[in-house]
Design an enzyme around this catalytic site. Sequence first.
Site, PDB file in Angstrom:
ATOM      1  N   SER A 143     -42.063 -34.093 -56.845  1.00  0.00           N
ATOM      2  CA  SER A 143     -42.605 -33.097 -56.177  1.00  0.00           C
ATOM      3  C   SER A 143     -41.612 -33.376 -54.841  1.00  0.00           C
ATOM      4  O   SER A 143     -40.599 -33.066 -54.617  1.00  0.00           O
ATOM      5  CB  SER A 143     -43.958 -33.062 -55.995  1.00  0.00           C
ATOM      6  OG  SER A 143     -44.356 -31.955 -55.467  1.00  0.00           O
ATOM      7  N   GLU A 244     -38.485 -28.181 -61.350  1.00  0.00           N
ATOM      8  CA  GLU A 244     -39.925 -27.741 -61.779  1.00  0.00           C
ATOM      9  C   GLU A 244     -40.590 -27.256 -60.490  1.00  0.00           C
ATOM     10  O   GLU A 244     -39.906 -27.325 -59.512  1.00  0.00           O
ATOM     11  CB  GLU A 244     -40.767 -29.224 -62.062  1.00  0.00           C
ATOM     12  CG  GLU A 244     -40.514 -30.405 -60.873  1.00  0.00           C
ATOM     13  CD  GLU A 244     -41.530 -30.227 -59.911  1.00  0.00           C
ATOM     14  OE1 GLU A 244     -42.698 -29.519 -60.351  1.00  0.00           O
ATOM     15  OE2 GLU A 244     -41.603 -30.964 -58.887  1.00  0.00           O
ATOM     16  N   HIS A 318     -45.625 -31.249 -62.619  1.00  0.00           N
ATOM     17  CA  HIS A 318     -46.963 -31.452 -61.965  1.00  0.00           C
ATOM     18  C   HIS A 318     -47.998 -31.061 -63.334  1.00  0.00           C
ATOM     19  O   HIS A 318     -48.921 -30.274 -63.580  1.00  0.00           O
ATOM     20  CB  HIS A 318     -47.328 -30.341 -61.057  1.00  0.00           C
ATOM     21  CG  HIS A 318     -46.971 -30.770 -59.807  1.00  0.00           C
ATOM     22  ND1 HIS A 318     -45.405 -30.380 -59.424  1.00  0.00           N
ATOM     23  CD2 HIS A 318     -47.296 -31.022 -58.522  1.00  0.00           C
ATOM     24  CE1 HIS A 318     -45.179 -30.580 -58.255  1.00  0.00           C
ATOM     25  NE2 HIS A 318     -46.247 -31.080 -57.686  1.00  0.00           N
TER      26      HIS A 318
END
Length: 348
Positions: A143, A244, A318
Site C-alpha cells: 500500500s 493494486e 488489501h
Amino acid sequence: MKRSTFLKTALLASAAPLAGKIAANNSPTVPWRDIIHPGRLHAGDKIGLIAPGSFISENELHDSIKNLEALGLQVMRGKCLTTKYGYFSGNDRERAADINYFFSDKEINGIICARGGYGTVRVLPHLDYDLIKNNPKVLCGYSDITALHQALFIRCGLVSFHGPMGISTFNDFSTARFKEILFSSSKSLALPLKAAKEDETTPCNVIRAGTTRGLLAGGNLSVLTSLIGTPFEMDYKDCILYIEETDEEPYRIDRMLMQLKMAKKFDGVAGIILGVCKNCIPNEKSSGIANSFSLAEIFHETFFSLGVPVLYGAAFGHIKNKLTLPFGVRAEMNTEKCELHLLESAVQ
C-alpha cells in the site's frame, strides 16, 4: 497535538536541509547487473518494526509483535510506532531515522512495516541511501509502502517486498507465501496468482492472454501515480508491472490510469498484473457520477491495446490471502496457468 503546533513544526522541518542528495534524473533505470538482493530471513532473526507513515495503536502494536513472533522472528520496536504527530507516527525526520537506524544496525536482519496509511513519501528525502545500499536488508510492506519500495530500488538497486505488514492477517496462505519468498533462496519458484474465493470481488480473469518475462515492479496505484514528476519516478520499460488499489471508485481508478498512460509509464511494459481492487465500486450518491463503467471495462480499455499479457484479480493487495511479491526480481508471467514464475531468488 494542537493544529498550530503541528503546522509550525512541519514548516520548520520542511525548511531544513535534506539528509541526502536527490537524483536529478527523475526517471532512472537501474541496470539489472546492479540490483542488490538482500540476505534471506531465518528463524530467530531480529527484525525492525517501523511505521513510516501513519501511526498504530497499542493494540495494533501488540498484534503486530504477536504476528511476527509467530513467524519465528524477534521484534525490535522502532521509536515511531504509536507516536501521534497529526496522522503520522512522528515527524518526517523521526520516521526516516527509524529506517536509517535499522539499516545501520548489524544485528537487525530485516525490516517489516507495521501498516501503510499515508506519509511514507514524506520520509524519502531524509533517508541515507548510501548507508542503505551498503547494508542491504529485507524490507516488507504494501500500500503506502510502495513509495519506499520504488525509492530503494531507484536509489540503491535494492530488492524489497510488497507483502504482509504487522497488522495484516497472517493466515495459512499469506504465511506460506511470505516464508517461501523471504526465508528461502530457491532460484525457481512458481507463485499462484489466483486469489482465494473469499477475497474475490471479481473472478481472476485474463484481459490479454500470453506469456512474458520482465522485471517485477509496482504497488499501490495512488502512490505510483503520486511519484510522477518526483525524483522517485520510475521507467517501467521491460517490467511486469503489478498494481493494486482499495476504496477508490472506478472513475478515480480511470483518472489515475490515464495519468500514468499519458506520462508514458505503460510504454514498453512487458506485462500487467492487476490485484484485487477491494471496495472499488461505484457510489453515485457520494460521487454524483451515474452510469459508471466497471473496473473490468476500465482495465480492458486501458490495457488491451498495449499488446502485452494482462491479468486482473491476482492475489495481492488489501485482501486476507496475500502473495509476497518482490520488487526488482526477474519473473515470467503466464496467463493460461494464472501463474508468476520467479526466474531468480529474491534473497541470497
